[in-house]
Design a protein around this motif. Structure first.
Motif, short mmCIF file in Angstrom:
data_model
loop_
_atom_site.label_atom_id
_atom_site.label_comp_id
_atom_site.label_asym_id
_atom_site.label_seq_id
_atom_site.Cartn_x
_atom_site.Cartn_y
_atom_site.Cartn_z
N UNK A 159 4.69 -6.63 -10.85
CA UNK A 159 6.04 -6.78 -10.29
C UNK A 159 7.12 -6.23 -11.22
N UNK A 160 6.75 -5.87 -12.45
CA UNK A 160 7.74 -5.37 -13.40
C UNK A 160 8.19 -3.96 -13.01
N UNK A 161 9.49 -3.68 -13.13
CA UNK A 161 10.00 -2.34 -12.79
C UNK A 161 9.35 -1.23 -13.61
N UNK A 162 8.93 -1.54 -14.83
CA UNK A 162 8.31 -0.52 -15.67
C UNK A 162 6.90 -0.16 -15.20
N UNK A 163 6.33 -1.00 -14.34
CA UNK A 163 4.98 -0.76 -13.82
C UNK A 163 5.02 -0.14 -12.44
N UNK A 164 5.87 -0.66 -11.56
CA UNK A 164 5.94 -0.15 -10.19
C UNK A 164 7.37 -0.27 -9.67
N UNK A 165 7.81 0.73 -8.93
CA UNK A 165 9.15 0.71 -8.34
C UNK A 165 9.23 -0.34 -7.23
N UNK A 166 8.14 -0.52 -6.50
CA UNK A 166 8.11 -1.52 -5.43
C UNK A 166 7.55 -2.81 -6.00
N UNK A 167 8.40 -3.81 -6.20
CA UNK A 167 7.98 -5.05 -6.85
C UNK A 167 7.02 -5.87 -5.99
N UNK A 168 6.98 -5.60 -4.69
CA UNK A 168 6.09 -6.34 -3.79
C UNK A 168 4.73 -5.68 -3.62
N UNK A 169 4.57 -4.47 -4.12
CA UNK A 169 3.32 -3.74 -3.90
C UNK A 169 2.12 -4.47 -4.48
N UNK A 170 2.27 -4.99 -5.69
CA UNK A 170 1.16 -5.68 -6.34
C UNK A 170 0.78 -6.94 -5.57
N UNK A 171 1.79 -7.67 -5.09
CA UNK A 171 1.50 -8.91 -4.35
C UNK A 171 0.74 -8.60 -3.06
N UNK A 172 1.21 -7.60 -2.32
CA UNK A 172 0.54 -7.22 -1.07
C UNK A 172 -0.89 -6.78 -1.33
N UNK A 173 -1.09 -5.97 -2.39
CA UNK A 173 -2.43 -5.48 -2.71
C UNK A 173 -3.34 -6.62 -3.15
N UNK A 174 -2.80 -7.56 -3.94
CA UNK A 174 -3.61 -8.68 -4.44
C UNK A 174 -4.07 -9.58 -3.29
N UNK A 210 2.17 4.23 -8.33
CA UNK A 210 2.33 4.15 -9.77
C UNK A 210 0.98 4.27 -10.48
N UNK A 211 0.82 5.26 -11.35
CA UNK A 211 -0.44 5.35 -12.11
C UNK A 211 -0.68 4.09 -12.96
N UNK A 212 0.40 3.50 -13.46
CA UNK A 212 0.25 2.28 -14.26
C UNK A 212 -0.29 1.12 -13.41
N UNK A 213 0.17 1.02 -12.17
CA UNK A 213 -0.29 -0.05 -11.30
C UNK A 213 -1.76 0.15 -10.92
N UNK A 214 -2.13 1.39 -10.66
CA UNK A 214 -3.53 1.68 -10.36
C UNK A 214 -4.41 1.43 -11.58
N UNK A 215 -3.90 1.75 -12.77
CA UNK A 215 -4.65 1.49 -13.99
C UNK A 215 -4.83 -0.01 -14.21
N UNK A 216 -3.75 -0.76 -13.93
CA UNK A 216 -3.83 -2.22 -14.05
C UNK A 216 -4.86 -2.78 -13.08
#
Length: 265
Positions: free
Chosen positions: A31-46, A102-108
């Motif tokens: 959810x951090x801006x430095x990881x992904x521009x869309x803060x909800x993307x990680x929540x939806x994916x999880x 985000x490559x960082x989000x995919x890496x995470x």
């Protein structure tokens, strides 16, 4: 022995605890801006990955879940296909932002997903070792001494339980069904601290052979396998512990683990 988180009557074994922590970290860090521009993307994916992993497991064990549909909701008992969850999470990330993934989000996702996958494969299986529980004060319901060295001459399931333990009570009918359907497997139910009358009551109600009830009057056996109740130990015909399941077990999970110990000769 892998650790277990005991919350009152609920036992959450380390493999399931790792999954919870991995999901939480993915959502919080993602959810951090430095990881992904869309803060909800990680929540939806999880969330999507979690449901996909569970549904994939349910789909592969439909016969077991048809007998107890509500067991689909008992996610704390385990039963996931991590690769299905990781794949679904990746697809949701790409679908949500196809041009700005985000490559960082995919890496995470890759790092935490690999951790979950490894935990599911490694932590649920104990290091292969001879079966061992405290052999002091172990007696049968009729008062005869029980010798643990007799365990493991053929595939054996040892369940550590107590009458006061709600998850133990809920899973006992499943064990009764399995014992009846698998006459080539020895089932032993080592009661932790109850008197003989109380220890015989629930097994008698569920139709278990009372000869399979062992009394651990000092309630010391569970300490040998993590201290949680219920705990179920799966032993192959060589007397080697292959899997230790901490907490309540589902019908599907029991079927899986029985198949594994019966395959080893």
């Amino acid at each position: 022995m892998s650790p277990v988180l005991q919350l009152g009557p609920l036992a959450l074994a380390s493999d399931r605890l790792v999954a919870v922590v991995a999901l939480w970290l993915f959502i919080m860090i993602g959810a951090r801006p430095s990881i992904a521009k869309d803060s909800n993307a990680a929540f939806v994916a999880a969330v999507g990955g979690f449901f996909a992993a569970r549904l994939a497991y349910v789909a592969s064990h439909l016969d077991a879940f048809r007998q107890d549909p509500l067991a689909v909701l008992a996610v704390w008992e385990g039963g996931f296909v991590p690769l299905a969850g990781i794949g679904a999470a990746a697809i949701l990330l790409v679908w949500r932002a196809p041009r700005h993934v985000s490559p960082k989000l995919l890496a995470l996702l890759a790092v935490l997903g690999t951790t979950w996958f490894a935990a599911d494969r490694l932590l649920v299986t104990s290091a292969a070792s001879p079966f061992s529980i405290a052999d002091t004060e172990l007696v049968t319901l009729d008062g005869r001494p029980f010798e643990p060295k007799t365990v493991g001459r053929r595939p054996t399931v040892v369940n550590l339980w107590a009458d006061w333990c709600p998850p133990c009570r809920r899973e006992m009918p499943i064990f009764a069904e399995a014992a009846s359907a698998n006459p080539d497997v020895t089932f032993l139910f080592v009661n932790q601290g109850d008197g003989p009358d109380l220890a015989a009551q629930l097994p008698r109600e569920t139709g278990l052979d009372l000869k399979s009830i062992i009394l651990d009057r000092g309630a010391r056996s569970s300490a040998s396998y993590g201290g949680a109740l219920p705990t179920t130990i799966f032993i192959d015909s060589t007397g080697t512990v292959r899997t230790v399941h901490q907490g309540a077990i589902s019908r599907a999970g029991l079927t899986d683990k029985l198949k594994k110990i019966k395959e080893i000769q």
